[in-house]
Design a protein around this motif. Structure first.
Motif, PDB file in Angstrom:
ATOM      1  N   ILE A  55      46.136 -43.768  -3.652  1.00 50.80           N
ATOM      2  CA  ILE A  55      45.212 -44.873  -3.942  1.00 50.80           C
ATOM      3  C   ILE A  55      45.654 -46.147  -3.226  1.00 50.80           C
ATOM      4  O   ILE A  55      44.845 -46.842  -2.585  1.00 50.80           O
ATOM      5  N   LEU A  56      46.941 -46.458  -3.317  1.00 51.95           N
ATOM      6  CA  LEU A  56      47.443 -47.671  -2.662  1.00 51.95           C
ATOM      7  C   LEU A  56      47.311 -47.584  -1.144  1.00 51.95           C
ATOM      8  O   LEU A  56      46.923 -48.558  -0.485  1.00 51.95           O
ATOM      9  N   THR A  57      47.615 -46.408  -0.598  1.00 53.48           N
ATOM     10  CA  THR A  57      47.481 -46.239   0.855  1.00 53.48           C
ATOM     11  C   THR A  57      46.029 -46.368   1.290  1.00 53.48           C
ATOM     12  O   THR A  57      45.720 -46.994   2.320  1.00 53.48           O
ATOM     13  N   SER A  58      45.122 -45.781   0.508  1.00 54.73           N
ATOM     14  CA  SER A  58      43.697 -45.883   0.839  1.00 54.73           C
ATOM     15  C   SER A  58      43.217 -47.328   0.792  1.00 54.73           C
ATOM     16  O   SER A  58      42.467 -47.778   1.674  1.00 54.73           O
ATOM     17  N   LEU A  59      43.652 -48.055  -0.223  1.00 51.71           N
ATOM     18  CA  LEU A  59      43.247 -49.459  -0.320  1.00 51.71           C
ATOM     19  C   LEU A  59      43.800 -50.283   0.837  1.00 51.71           C
ATOM     20  O   LEU A  59      43.109 -51.163   1.374  1.00 51.71           O
ATOM     21  N   ARG A  60      45.023 -49.992   1.242  1.00 54.09           N
ATOM     22  CA  ARG A  60      45.602 -50.727   2.369  1.00 54.09           C
ATOM     23  C   ARG A  60      44.850 -50.419   3.664  1.00 54.09           C
ATOM     24  O   ARG A  60      44.670 -51.295   4.509  1.00 54.09           O
ATOM     25  N   ILE A  61      44.398 -49.169   3.817  1.00 58.70           N
ATOM     26  CA  ILE A  61      43.627 -48.820   5.012  1.00 58.70           C
ATOM     27  C   ILE A  61      42.243 -49.455   4.963  1.00 58.70           C
ATOM     28  O   ILE A  61      41.726 -49.956   5.974  1.00 58.70           O
ATOM     29  N   ILE A  62      41.631 -49.440   3.765  1.00 59.69           N
ATOM     30  CA  ILE A  62      40.289 -50.020   3.636  1.00 59.69           C
ATOM     31  C   ILE A  62      40.300 -51.508   3.960  1.00 59.69           C
ATOM     32  O   ILE A  62      39.414 -52.021   4.659  1.00 59.69           O
ATOM     33  N   PHE A  63      41.315 -52.213   3.471  1.00 58.55           N
ATOM     34  CA  PHE A  63      41.385 -53.657   3.708  1.00 58.55           C
ATOM     35  C   PHE A  63      42.077 -54.016   5.016  1.00 58.55           C
ATOM     36  O   PHE A  63      42.274 -55.199   5.308  1.00 58.55           O
ATOM     37  N   GLY A  64      42.453 -53.018   5.807  1.00 49.12           N
ATOM     38  CA  GLY A  64      42.960 -53.272   7.143  1.00 49.12           C
ATOM     39  C   GLY A  64      44.428 -53.620   7.235  1.00 49.12           C
ATOM     40  O   GLY A  64      44.898 -54.013   8.310  1.00 49.12           O
ATOM     41  N   PHE A  65      45.184 -53.478   6.143  1.00 46.47           N
ATOM     42  CA  PHE A  65      46.616 -53.774   6.214  1.00 46.47           C
ATOM     43  C   PHE A  65      47.371 -52.685   6.978  1.00 46.47           C
ATOM     44  O   PHE A  65      48.321 -52.980   7.707  1.00 46.47           O
ATOM     45  N   ASP A  66      46.976 -51.438   6.791  1.00 49.20           N
ATOM     46  CA  ASP A  66      47.550 -50.318   7.535  1.00 49.20           C
ATOM     47  C   ASP A  66      46.477 -49.737   8.444  1.00 49.20           C
ATOM     48  O   ASP A  66      45.320 -49.586   8.036  1.00 49.20           O
ATOM     49  N   ARG A  67      46.892 -49.388   9.663  1.00 51.10           N
ATOM     50  CA  ARG A  67      45.951 -48.837  10.637  1.00 51.10           C
ATOM     51  C   ARG A  67      46.549 -47.580  11.262  1.00 51.10           C
ATOM     52  O   ARG A  67      47.143 -47.627  12.340  1.00 51.10           O
TER      53      ARG A  67
END
Length: 206
Positions: free
Chosen positions: A189-201
């Protein structure tokens, strides 16, 4: 420009998937199903490419003098045999089901043996370096794991005490796996949220 486009696509796709879950029966839900269908298709293509790459790696190991692996021919023959039988007889054929189950059980048994050896070695090294409470707990957990998966306790199922002990010990892996699944879910969940908000690419390799 390419990075911005990829970030927008990934973020928008993730948001549409989440909104489709919260609003079933709407157009957002249909968009979610459409995206998931395409994800399944892309995943299947990626799996086929991975299988072809795996076969090519083993094929090169067979016919290369530098890094020749004598286990690769057995892998290639076994893989082709199972695939051909599945194509000719069909996936619901009992012989194919038994063959595939035998192959899977053999691999699982080998992995379980490697896991048992690895846990035993890790427990021994851990206990020799640190004689603390954590090392004792890890050692006891390893012993319980080996006892459960060795099948020794199942020999005394007719004895009430051993049967109760076996049932109690069998509940421990369930509790541990539940904790692991909860941790994996939170991490996903945390990884998905970071990808959705552009923190992780993860799509950006540059």
């Amino acid at each position: 420009m390419k990075k911005i486009f990829l970030a927008i696509v990934s973020s928008l796709s993730g948001l549409l998937l989440i909104l489709g879950l919260f609003f079933p029966g709407t157009i957002l839900d249909r968009i979610r199903i459409f995206i998931l269908d395409w994800a399944i298709i892309v995943g299947a293509i990626a799996l086929a490419i991975a299988i072809i790459n795996l076969l090519s790696v083993h094929w090169n190991k067979v016919f290369t003098n530098e890094k020749r692996d004598y286990a690769s021919p057995f892998f290639i023959v076994g893989f082709i045999t199972v695939i051909l039988i599945g194509i000719l007889l069909g996936p619901n054929n009992q012989f194919f089901v038994n063959l595939a189950s035998t192959t899977i059980i053999t691999v699982e048994a080998s992995l379980s043996a490697v896991l048992a050896l690895t846990l035993s070695l890790a427990s021994f090294r851990f206990f020799t370096k640190k004689q603390n409470f954590l090392a004792i707990v890890f050692g006891i957990s390893t012993v319980i794991f080996l006892l459960l998966f060795s099948g020794i306790l199942s020999l005394g199922e007719n004895i009430p005490l051993i049967k109760a002990l076996n049932n109690a010990l069998n509940s421990l892996p369930i509790a541990g796996s539940t904790g692991i699944l909860i941790g994996i879910s939170l991490g996903a969940i945390l990884t998905s949220l970071r990808i959705i908000f552009g923190f992780d690419r993860p799509y950006d390799r540059n």
